[in-house]
Design a protein around this motif. Structure first.
Motif, short mmCIF file in Angstrom:
data_model
loop_
_atom_site.label_atom_id
_atom_site.label_comp_id
_atom_site.label_asym_id
_atom_site.label_seq_id
_atom_site.Cartn_x
_atom_site.Cartn_y
_atom_site.Cartn_z
N GLY A 175 0.89 -1.29 -0.15
CA GLY A 175 -0.05 0.05 0.13
C GLY A 175 0.83 1.39 -0.01
O GLY A 175 1.92 1.36 0.46
N TYR A 176 0.16 2.48 -0.26
CA TYR A 176 0.92 3.67 -0.68
C TYR A 176 1.45 4.14 0.97
O TYR A 176 2.62 4.68 0.94
CB TYR A 176 -0.22 4.76 -1.00
N ASP A 177 0.67 3.92 1.85
CA ASP A 177 1.32 4.65 3.13
C ASP A 177 2.50 3.87 3.72
O ASP A 177 3.45 4.76 4.45
CB ASP A 177 0.20 4.21 4.43
N ALA A 178 2.80 2.65 3.32
CA ALA A 178 3.91 2.12 3.74
C ALA A 178 5.23 2.23 2.75
O ALA A 178 6.42 1.91 3.03
CB ALA A 178 3.71 0.43 3.76
N ILE A 179 5.06 2.98 1.67
CA ILE A 179 6.11 3.44 0.82
C ILE A 179 6.74 4.33 1.37
O ILE A 179 6.52 5.29 1.99
CB ILE A 179 5.64 3.83 -0.76
N PRO A 180 8.18 4.20 1.72
CA PRO A 180 9.19 5.39 2.47
C PRO A 180 9.04 6.55 1.85
O PRO A 180 8.61 6.75 0.73
CB PRO A 180 10.38 4.72 2.14
N GLU A 181 8.82 7.56 3.00
CA GLU A 181 8.39 9.02 2.42
C GLU A 181 9.54 9.41 1.61
O GLU A 181 9.09 10.12 0.43
CB GLU A 181 8.36 9.77 3.89
N PHE A 182 10.63 9.01 1.83
CA PHE A 182 11.74 9.91 0.79
C PHE A 182 11.63 9.33 -0.67
O PHE A 182 12.09 10.16 -1.57
CB PHE A 182 13.33 9.36 1.19
N PHE A 183 11.07 8.54 -0.89
CA PHE A 183 10.72 7.89 -2.42
C PHE A 183 9.72 8.79 -2.84
O PHE A 183 9.64 9.28 -3.83
CB PHE A 183 10.33 6.47 -2.42
N LYS A 184 8.81 9.06 -2.02
CA LYS A 184 7.51 10.08 -2.52
C LYS A 184 7.84 11.47 -2.86
O LYS A 184 7.64 12.23 -3.68
CB LYS A 184 6.51 9.94 -1.62
N THR A 185 8.72 12.05 -1.68
CA THR A 185 8.95 13.48 -1.87
C THR A 185 9.76 13.79 -3.08
O THR A 185 9.63 14.89 -3.61
CB THR A 185 10.04 13.66 -0.68
N ASP A 186 10.58 12.88 -3.51
CA ASP A 186 11.36 13.27 -4.75
C ASP A 186 10.94 12.83 -5.97
O ASP A 186 11.33 12.84 -7.02
CB ASP A 186 13.02 12.39 -4.55
N LEU A 187 9.63 12.19 -5.85
CA LEU A 187 9.26 11.51 -7.10
C LEU A 187 8.51 12.68 -8.16
O LEU A 187 7.56 13.23 -7.54
CB LEU A 187 8.23 10.45 -6.88
N GLU A 188 8.77 12.74 -9.33
CA GLU A 188 8.22 13.59 -10.38
C GLU A 188 6.70 13.20 -10.46
O GLU A 188 6.63 11.91 -10.32
CB GLU A 188 9.03 13.50 -11.61
N LEU A 189 5.60 14.04 -10.63
CA LEU A 189 4.56 13.85 -11.01
C LEU A 189 3.65 13.23 -9.80
O LEU A 189 2.85 12.59 -9.83
CB LEU A 189 4.34 13.12 -12.26
#
Ligand SMILES: [Mg+2]
Length: 372
Positions: free
Chosen positions: A334-348
């Motif tokens: 699920g989305y909530d378990a994806i590490p935050e640093f991957f989400k912060t730096d992800l384009e779009l």
């Protein structure tokens, strides 16, 4: 099935795929693991690289770029939603959406159908190493000619996960579904994923892996807390379903199952991930892409970060093996378990989340940039 959990998994699958794509994109063409280590250090690439892409004005972009894999995945989602809202056959609407993607790649804004709002997003009007097979096949279709090719490249499987996400939500709501676009059971999901890949990749191994991938993602979305044994059982079930659906494709299915059986043995091998993945292949063809994704999923079922790292650190098609691994494992954690640093730096990131939420709702809603 908990509805909030289902939304979290749909977001996880779409964002997870984009994370794998963005992590692998900078190393896709390096050509060797040694080369990746020389550039990124002893453990290879482990974080999204936000430093290497340069904007036309000479300034640095602060986000890690996604590639054609994520672009086309988003267009698959748009095609599915258009099928529902416009009463079109899903395969036809997905093909139209791919033509829209083609227009973003060749700069033909005037020829756009404008049915896919994402086509107006500047980052998507940008060539991100698109596959030749996708470009030439869609040009052939756009020119009204019949397509004949025998490609089993991974350009199909890297974009078809939304079929499972859409199917998983809308299976139970036939009263809201137009007859053409109805997905009434998992067989419909498998067939539609195969059809969506086959638009551009006509070798059976160009589209059968898509059907198997979406089969397992669809099942993962129905299970709040799947275990690795559940995942293996879904693979087995998917294979048996495809044998029934496509009795003429015995040879290709046998090849697909042979490589997956090999992968399931390699997971228990003491060798490093890089060595094991080299024994599977490089991921340029769809059955190898899926096989590498299955290796990383099974080995790191509870560790999204490690799965992502393993999926891209090899000499082959890193962005696509990363994307498919992320699509599958994102539907597990699920989305909530994806590490935050991957989400912060992800384009779009916000566009991808918006599309995930639209798939869950079953309708396209207005997008406002950076509203989240
Ligand atoms: Mg790519």
């Amino acid at each position: 099935m908990d509805k909030n959990k289902q939304l979290d998994k749909i977001r996880g699958s779409l964002v997870g795929g984009a994370v794998g794509d963005a992590l692998g994109y900078p190393v896709e063409f390096i050509g060797s693991y040694m080369g990746i280590k020389q550039k990124y250090g002893e453990h290879g690439i482990t974080q999204l690289d936000t430093t290497q892409w340069w904007l036309p004005d000479g300034g640095k972009n602060s986000k890690a770029w996604v590639s054609d894999d994520t672009q086309m995945t988003l267009f698959t989602a748009c095609g599915l939603l258009n099928a529902k809202s416009q009463g079109k056959a899903p395969k036809y609407a997905i093909c139209e959406a791919y033509i829209e993607w083609l227009f973003t790649q060749i700069g033909w804004k005037s020829r756009r159908f404008s049915d896919c709002w994402i086509g107006h997003i500047p980052e998507l009007n940008n060539r991100r190493a698109p596959g030749n097979t996708c470009i030439t096949a869609l040009q052939t279709i756009m020119n009204g000619k019949e397509l004949f090719n025998n490609s089993k490249g991974c350009g199909g499987i890297m974009r078809t996960a939304p079929v499972a996400l859409y199917g998983a939500v809308w299976r139970d709501k036939p009263e809201n579904e137009n007859p053409e676009g109805r997905i009434s059971n998992i067989n419909d999901v498998d067939i539609l994923a195969a059809d969506a890949a086959e638009i551009t990749h006509q070798h059976p191994l160009g589209w059968l892996p898509s059907a198997l991938e979406t089969h397992v993602i669809y099942r993962l979305l129905q299970n709040d807390n799947p275990m690795v044994e559940d995942f293996k059982a879904y693979l087995e079930e998917g294979y048996e379903t495809l044998e029934e659906l496509y009795p003429k494709e015995k040879k290709a299915l046998y090849e697909l199952m042979t490589i997956i059986e090999k992968v399931l043995l390699l997971v228990d091998s003491k060798a490093s991930d890089v060595e094991n993945i080299e024994k599977i292949g490089e991921g340029w063809v769809a059955e190898e892409t899926l096989a590498i994704a299955i290796y990383c999923t099974v080995k790191y079922f509870d560790n999204f970060e490690q799965a992502m790292i393993a999926s891209v650190n090899h000499c082959g098609d890193s962005d696509s093996t990363g994307a498919v691994t992320g699509n599958i494992l994102g539907a597990v954690v699920g989305y909530d378990a994806i590490p935050e640093f991957f989400k912060t730096d992800l384009e779009l990131h916000d566009v991808i989340l918006h599309v995930a939420d639209d798939l869950w709702r079953g309708e396209t809603t207005k997008y406002e940039r950076n509203k989240r």
